[in-house]
Design a protein around this motif. Structure first.
Motif, PDB file in Angstrom:
ATOM      1  N   VAL A   1       0.857  -1.185   0.000  1.00  0.00           N
ATOM      2  CA  VAL A   1       0.000   0.000   0.000  1.00  0.00           C
ATOM      3  C   VAL A   1       0.891   1.232   0.000  1.00  0.00           C
ATOM      4  O   VAL A   1       1.825   1.330   0.791  1.00  0.00           O
ATOM      5  N   ARG A   2       0.594   2.165  -0.900  1.00  0.00           N
ATOM      6  CA  ARG A   2       1.327   3.426  -0.966  1.00  0.00           C
ATOM      7  C   ARG A   2       0.359   4.556  -0.673  1.00  0.00           C
ATOM      8  O   ARG A   2      -0.637   4.724  -1.375  1.00  0.00           O
ATOM      9  N   ILE A   3       0.667   5.313   0.354  1.00  0.00           N
ATOM     10  CA  ILE A   3      -0.165   6.443   0.751  1.00  0.00           C
ATOM     11  C   ILE A   3       0.715   7.679   0.723  1.00  0.00           C
ATOM     12  O   ILE A   3       1.627   7.821   1.531  1.00  0.00           O
ATOM     13  N   TYR A   4       0.429   8.547  -0.226  1.00  0.00           N
ATOM     14  CA  TYR A   4       1.198   9.782  -0.324  1.00  0.00           C
ATOM     15  C   TYR A   4       0.673  10.770   0.717  1.00  0.00           C
ATOM     16  O   TYR A   4      -0.138  10.420   1.561  1.00  0.00           O
ATOM     17  N   GLU A   5       1.138  12.001   0.696  1.00  0.00           N
ATOM     18  CA  GLU A   5       0.785  12.947   1.751  1.00  0.00           C
ATOM     19  C   GLU A   5      -0.711  13.247   1.712  1.00  0.00           C
ATOM     20  O   GLU A   5      -1.209  13.901   0.809  1.00  0.00           O
ATOM     21  N   VAL A   6      -1.433  12.720   2.683  1.00  0.00           N
ATOM     22  CA  VAL A   6      -2.873  12.907   2.797  1.00  0.00           C
ATOM     23  C   VAL A   6      -3.183  13.511   4.164  1.00  0.00           C
ATOM     24  O   VAL A   6      -2.350  13.495   5.067  1.00  0.00           O
ATOM     25  N   GLN A   7      -4.397  14.015   4.293  1.00  0.00           N
ATOM     26  CA  GLN A   7      -4.835  14.568   5.575  1.00  0.00           C
ATOM     27  C   GLN A   7      -5.997  13.732   6.094  1.00  0.00           C
ATOM     28  O   GLN A   7      -6.956  13.477   5.364  1.00  0.00           O
ATOM     29  N   PHE A   8      -5.898  13.321   7.341  1.00  0.00           N
ATOM     30  CA  PHE A   8      -6.978  12.592   8.000  1.00  0.00           C
ATOM     31  C   PHE A   8      -7.699  13.561   8.924  1.00  0.00           C
ATOM     32  O   PHE A   8      -7.060  14.289   9.683  1.00  0.00           O
ATOM     33  N   ILE A   9      -9.033  13.565   8.856  1.00  0.00           N
ATOM     34  CA  ILE A   9      -9.822  14.470   9.687  1.00  0.00           C
ATOM     35  C   ILE A   9     -10.812  13.679  10.526  1.00  0.00           C
ATOM     36  O   ILE A   9     -11.084  12.520  10.242  1.00  0.00           O
ATOM     37  N   ASN A  10     -11.347  14.329  11.540  1.00  0.00           N
ATOM     38  CA  ASN A  10     -12.321  13.727  12.463  1.00  0.00           C
ATOM     39  C   ASN A  10     -11.769  12.452  13.084  1.00  0.00           C
ATOM     40  O   ASN A  10     -12.250  11.350  12.847  1.00  0.00           O
ATOM     41  N   LEU A  11     -10.770  12.635  13.906  1.00  0.00           N
ATOM     42  CA  LEU A  11     -10.019  11.519  14.477  1.00  0.00           C
ATOM     43  C   LEU A  11     -10.475  11.130  15.876  1.00  0.00           C
ATOM     44  O   LEU A  11      -9.684  10.609  16.657  1.00  0.00           O
ATOM     45  N   SER A  12     -11.736  11.357  16.222  1.00  0.00           N
ATOM     46  CA  SER A  12     -12.196  11.011  17.569  1.00  0.00           C
ATOM     47  C   SER A  12     -12.066   9.518  17.852  1.00  0.00           C
ATOM     48  O   SER A  12     -11.970   9.110  19.001  1.00  0.00           O
TER      49      SER A  12
ATOM     50  N   GLY B   1      -3.228   8.906  -3.709  1.00  0.00           N
ATOM     51  CA  GLY B   1      -2.442  10.034  -4.187  1.00  0.00           C
ATOM     52  C   GLY B   1      -2.347  11.183  -3.201  1.00  0.00           C
ATOM     53  O   GLY B   1      -3.078  11.254  -2.202  1.00  0.00           O
ATOM     54  N   ALA B   2      -1.484  12.102  -3.518  1.00  0.00           N
ATOM     55  CA  ALA B   2      -1.213  13.264  -2.658  1.00  0.00           C
ATOM     56  C   ALA B   2      -2.412  14.199  -2.589  1.00  0.00           C
ATOM     57  O   ALA B   2      -3.176  14.318  -3.528  1.00  0.00           O
ATOM     58  N   GLY B   3      -2.543  14.843  -1.447  1.00  0.00           N
ATOM     59  CA  GLY B   3      -3.556  15.869  -1.278  1.00  0.00           C
ATOM     60  C   GLY B   3      -4.948  15.364  -0.967  1.00  0.00           C
ATOM     61  O   GLY B   3      -5.894  16.156  -0.919  1.00  0.00           O
ATOM     62  N   CYS B   4      -5.106  14.069  -0.747  1.00  0.00           N
ATOM     63  CA  CYS B   4      -6.424  13.531  -0.417  1.00  0.00           C
ATOM     64  C   CYS B   4      -6.799  13.915   1.019  1.00  0.00           C
ATOM     65  O   CYS B   4      -5.930  14.113   1.867  1.00  0.00           O
ATOM     66  N   ILE B   5      -8.098  13.997   1.261  1.00  0.00           N
ATOM     67  CA  ILE B   5      -8.621  14.213   2.609  1.00  0.00           C
ATOM     68  C   ILE B   5      -9.509  13.023   2.926  1.00  0.00           C
ATOM     69  O   ILE B   5     -10.423  12.699   2.160  1.00  0.00           O
ATOM     70  N   ILE B   6      -9.224  12.364   4.038  1.00  0.00           N
ATOM     71  CA  ILE B   6      -9.979  11.171   4.426  1.00  0.00           C
ATOM     72  C   ILE B   6     -10.577  11.403   5.800  1.00  0.00           C
ATOM     73  O   ILE B   6      -9.862  11.606   6.777  1.00  0.00           O
ATOM     74  N   ASP B   7     -11.915  11.380   5.853  1.00  0.00           N
ATOM     75  CA  ASP B   7     -12.688  11.607   7.070  1.00  0.00           C
ATOM     76  C   ASP B   7     -12.857  10.265   7.786  1.00  0.00           C
ATOM     77  O   ASP B   7     -13.425   9.332   7.233  1.00  0.00           O
ATOM     78  N   LEU B   8     -12.363  10.169   9.002  1.00  0.00           N
ATOM     79  CA  LEU B   8     -12.426   8.902   9.740  1.00  0.00           C
ATOM     80  C   LEU B   8     -13.442   8.918  10.880  1.00  0.00           C
ATOM     81  O   LEU B   8     -13.331   8.132  11.815  1.00  0.00           O
ATOM     82  N   GLN B   9     -14.465   9.779  10.786  1.00  0.00           N
ATOM     83  CA  GLN B   9     -15.547   9.734  11.775  1.00  0.00           C
ATOM     84  C   GLN B   9     -16.254   8.384  11.716  1.00  0.00           C
ATOM     85  O   GLN B   9     -16.552   7.776  12.721  1.00  0.00           O
ATOM     86  N   GLY B  10     -16.521   7.917  10.499  1.00  0.00           N
ATOM     87  CA  GLY B  10     -17.069   6.581  10.259  1.00  0.00           C
ATOM     88  C   GLY B  10     -16.017   5.743   9.564  1.00  0.00           C
ATOM     89  O   GLY B  10     -14.882   6.182   9.356  1.00  0.00           O
ATOM     90  N   SER B  11     -16.393   4.553   9.156  1.00  0.00           N
ATOM     91  CA  SER B  11     -15.440   3.644   8.510  1.00  0.00           C
ATOM     92  C   SER B  11     -15.210   4.009   7.049  1.00  0.00           C
ATOM     93  O   SER B  11     -16.136   4.415   6.345  1.00  0.00           O
TER      94      SER B  11
END
Length: 137
Positions: free
Chosen positions: A41-52, A67-77
């Motif tokens: 798995v290759r994960i470039y520079e991404v931002q994870f949000i809602n990390l409760s 890819g780079a610049g992705c935003i991944i919301d982890l409030q849910g799965s």
């Protein structure tokens, strides 16, 4: 541990992961902090949000590229299937809330909800796409 301290720790970890210099090393760090990450798995520079919930809501199968610049919301799965590619600047949302805590009147019409976001096997999500909560591709 207070919620504020927990959130601060998760934000600090998120910054460390984002600043990691190699995409495969970033994937290994995510595994260390609770995500389920497959092989190659290759994960470039991404931002994870809602990390409760920390990183436990992230599930990535084998041979995935994010890819780079992705935003991944982890409030849910968030699930990403084998051999899928997430192109740069994609946004994966796992919840929606028009401003309930700010007393926004739209929250009366559009109730906040959390739902899994699922990207199946062999998918390609093009650059700048937005995938909202509860969607399966």
């Amino acid at each position: 541990m207070s919620d504020q301290l927990r959130d601060a720790i998760f934000l600090f970890i998120e910054k460390l992961i984002r600043w990691s210099i190699h995409p495969k090393f970033r994937a290994k760090l995510l595994t260390l902090f609770g995500a389920k990450i497959g092989f190659n798995v290759r994960i470039y520079e991404v931002q994870f949000i809602n990390l409760s919930n920390g990183f436990k809501n992230l599930h990535i199968a084998d041979h995935v590229h994010i890819g780079a610049g992705c935003i991944i919301d982890l409030q849910g799965s968030v699930y990403i299937g084998e051999r899928s590619t997430i192109s740069p600047r994609v946004v994966l949302l796992s919840h929606q809330n028009p401003g309930e805590t700010q007393k926004n009147k739209l929250a009366n019409l559009y109730r906040p909800k959390t739902g899994a976001t699922v990207i199946g096997k062999d998918c390609w999500i093009g650059a700048n796409s937005v995938i909202i909560s509860g969607i399966s591709i």
